[in-house]
Design a protein around this motif. Structure first.
Motif, PDB file in Angstrom:
ATOM      1  N   THR A 158       0.679   3.260  -1.980  1.00 28.21           N
ATOM      2  CA  THR A 158       0.196   2.209  -1.079  1.00 28.21           C
ATOM      3  C   THR A 158      -0.014   0.869  -1.777  1.00 28.21           C
ATOM      4  N   SER A 159      -0.085   0.861  -3.108  1.00 25.95           N
ATOM      5  CA  SER A 159      -0.424  -0.386  -3.801  1.00 25.95           C
ATOM      6  C   SER A 159       0.716  -0.993  -4.601  1.00 25.95           C
ATOM      7  N   SER A 160       1.876  -0.343  -4.612  1.00 25.05           N
ATOM      8  CA  SER A 160       2.988  -0.860  -5.397  1.00 25.05           C
ATOM      9  C   SER A 160       4.106  -1.359  -4.486  1.00 25.05           C
ATOM     10  N   PRO A 161       4.285  -2.667  -4.373  1.00 27.48           N
ATOM     11  CA  PRO A 161       5.326  -3.203  -3.495  1.00 27.48           C
ATOM     12  C   PRO A 161       6.738  -2.757  -3.884  1.00 27.48           C
ATOM     13  N   LEU A 162       7.014  -2.666  -5.171  1.00 28.63           N
ATOM     14  CA  LEU A 162       8.367  -2.337  -5.618  1.00 28.63           C
ATOM     15  C   LEU A 162       8.620  -0.841  -5.748  1.00 28.63           C
ATOM     16  N   TYR A 163       7.580  -0.079  -6.051  1.00 29.09           N
ATOM     17  CA  TYR A 163       7.784   1.335  -6.365  1.00 29.09           C
ATOM     18  C   TYR A 163       7.121   2.300  -5.376  1.00 29.09           C
ATOM     19  N   GLY A 164       6.305   1.790  -4.490  1.00 24.98           N
ATOM     20  CA  GLY A 164       5.549   2.671  -3.601  1.00 24.98           C
ATOM     21  C   GLY A 164       6.394   3.649  -2.816  1.00 24.98           C
ATOM     22  N   ALA A 165       7.513   3.179  -2.261  1.00 22.23           N
ATOM     23  CA  ALA A 165       8.349   4.034  -1.417  1.00 22.23           C
ATOM     24  C   ALA A 165       9.067   5.119  -2.205  1.00 22.23           C
ATOM     25  N   LYS A 166       9.195   4.943  -3.519  1.00 23.58           N
ATOM     26  CA  LYS A 166       9.893   5.932  -4.344  1.00 23.58           C
ATOM     27  C   LYS A 166       8.927   6.710  -5.225  1.00 23.58           C
ATOM     28  N   THR A 167       7.640   6.694  -4.841  1.00 28.69           N
ATOM     29  CA  THR A 167       6.589   7.318  -5.655  1.00 28.69           C
ATOM     30  C   THR A 167       5.943   8.493  -4.952  1.00 28.69           C
ATOM     31  N   ILE A 168       5.605   9.515  -5.746  1.00 26.79           N
ATOM     32  CA  ILE A 168       4.720  10.581  -5.282  1.00 26.79           C
ATOM     33  C   ILE A 168       3.491  10.551  -6.189  1.00 26.79           C
ATOM     34  N   ASP A 169       2.305  10.471  -5.575  1.00 31.85           N
ATOM     35  CA  ASP A 169       1.037  10.328  -6.293  1.00 31.85           C
ATOM     36  C   ASP A 169       0.139  11.459  -5.826  1.00 31.85           C
ATOM     37  N   LEU A 170      -0.025  12.476  -6.685  1.00 29.70           N
ATOM     38  CA  LEU A 170      -0.699  13.709  -6.266  1.00 29.70           C
ATOM     39  C   LEU A 170      -2.039  13.908  -6.962  1.00 29.70           C
ATOM     40  N   CYS A 171      -3.025  14.310  -6.176  1.00 29.54           N
ATOM     41  CA  CYS A 171      -4.360  14.650  -6.698  1.00 29.54           C
ATOM     42  C   CYS A 171      -4.666  16.081  -6.283  1.00 29.54           C
ATOM     43  N   ASN A 172      -5.111  16.886  -7.213  1.00 32.31           N
ATOM     44  CA  ASN A 172      -5.363  18.303  -6.961  1.00 32.31           C
ATOM     45  C   ASN A 172      -6.743  18.514  -6.356  1.00 32.31           C
ATOM     46  N   GLY A 173      -6.799  18.560  -5.031  1.00 32.63           N
ATOM     47  CA  GLY A 173      -8.055  18.853  -4.342  1.00 32.63           C
ATOM     48  C   GLY A 173      -9.176  17.902  -4.722  1.00 32.63           C
ATOM     49  N   ALA A 174     -10.263  18.466  -5.250  1.00 36.39           N
ATOM     50  CA  ALA A 174     -11.451  17.684  -5.593  1.00 36.39           C
ATOM     51  C   ALA A 174     -11.486  17.313  -7.068  1.00 36.39           C
ATOM     52  N   ASP A 175     -10.321  17.162  -7.679  1.00 37.65           N
ATOM     53  CA  ASP A 175     -10.225  16.711  -9.065  1.00 37.65           C
ATOM     54  C   ASP A 175     -11.012  15.402  -9.209  1.00 37.65           C
ATOM     55  N   PRO A 176     -12.065  15.378 -10.035  1.00 39.29           N
ATOM     56  CA  PRO A 176     -12.895  14.173 -10.129  1.00 39.29           C
ATOM     57  C   PRO A 176     -12.213  12.994 -10.807  1.00 39.29           C
ATOM     58  N   VAL A 177     -11.099  13.220 -11.486  1.00 42.50           N
ATOM     59  CA  VAL A 177     -10.386  12.115 -12.125  1.00 42.50           C
ATOM     60  C   VAL A 177      -9.696  11.236 -11.090  1.00 42.50           C
TER      61      VAL A 177
END
Length: 224
Positions: A158-177
């Motif tokens: 959502t924050s990268s104009p050039l790369y957002g559409a080609k990005t997968i950004d994954l968070c594992n459940g309640a990972d506090p990081v």
């Protein structure tokens, strides 16, 4: 280098040099930044990602490079150093191998490294080191896991104009990081949770559909 320059250079260097150069370039080049305190190299998550991705790319040749940086707990020094190294490697590959599909990945602090070179500089704590805009044409996909920017809602998608559409950004459940959760073990379970495989699936699909920067597209929209 433009077409005329390339022809001239090939003539000066002698027959066979240009073709040998092309053969040295892989179909796909992966640049991956490991997480905090992982041993030098790809790290456990990075290695699993590369192994999974290789299995999905069939006969394509795959080059792999680890981002060379401290990955230390001195985050404000370490992550920018990683950003500089990753950016240099990616730009060098784009210049040397314009038809190679580049994949950029990172886990934990390594994901923050990727944020710094692909995200909106205003959204990366003032430490943004964005790559030149034309580099994006050479990058087929970006995969980040356990991204610290997720804690403030700044996913790359959502924050990268050039790369957002080609990005997968994954968070594992309640990972506090990467979230406001408190499941600390989740941060070490990206391989076991299947999210590494999910990232590789996404990247493989992007690689298959990505036209190299040097590819000509004709008026009908098909690759020529």
């Amino acid at each position: 280098m433009g077409g005329i320059g390339a022809v001239a250079a090939a003539g000066l260097l002698g027959p066979g040099t240009a073709s040998a150069h092309a053969e040295s370039c892989p179909d796909v080049s992966v640049v991956f930044a490991r997480g905090t305190a992982e041993p030098a190299g790809l790290g456990r998550v990075g290695q699993a990602f590369v192994d999974d991705l290789r299995g999905q790319l069939g006969g394509r040749s795959v080059g792999v490079a680890a981002v060379n940086y401290p990955a230390s707990y001195d985050f404000l020094q370490s992550a920018p150093a990683g950003a500089d190294d990753a950016s240099a490697q990616i730009q060098a590959t784009a210049a040397r191998c314009p038809d190679t599909r580049i994949v950029v990945g990172g886990y934990s602090q390594g994901a923050a490294v990727v944020d710094l070179i692909t995200g909106d500089p205003a959204a990366t704590f003032g430490f943004g080191r964005p790559m030149p805009a034309d580099v994006a044409d050479h990058v087929a996909a970006v995969a980040v896991l356990g991204n610290p920017a997720g804690r403030i809602g700044r996913t790359l998608t959502t924050s990268s104009p050039l790369y957002g559409a080609k990005t997968i950004d994954l968070c594992n459940g309640a990972d506090p990081v990467c979230s406001n959760g408190d499941d600390r073990p989740a941060h070490s379970a990206y391989v076991q949770s299947g999210l590494v495989s999910q990232a590789a699936d996404f990247v493989a699909g992007r690689v298959a559909s990505h036209a190299p920067a040097g590819t000509l597209v004709n008026a009908s929209g098909t690759v020529g």
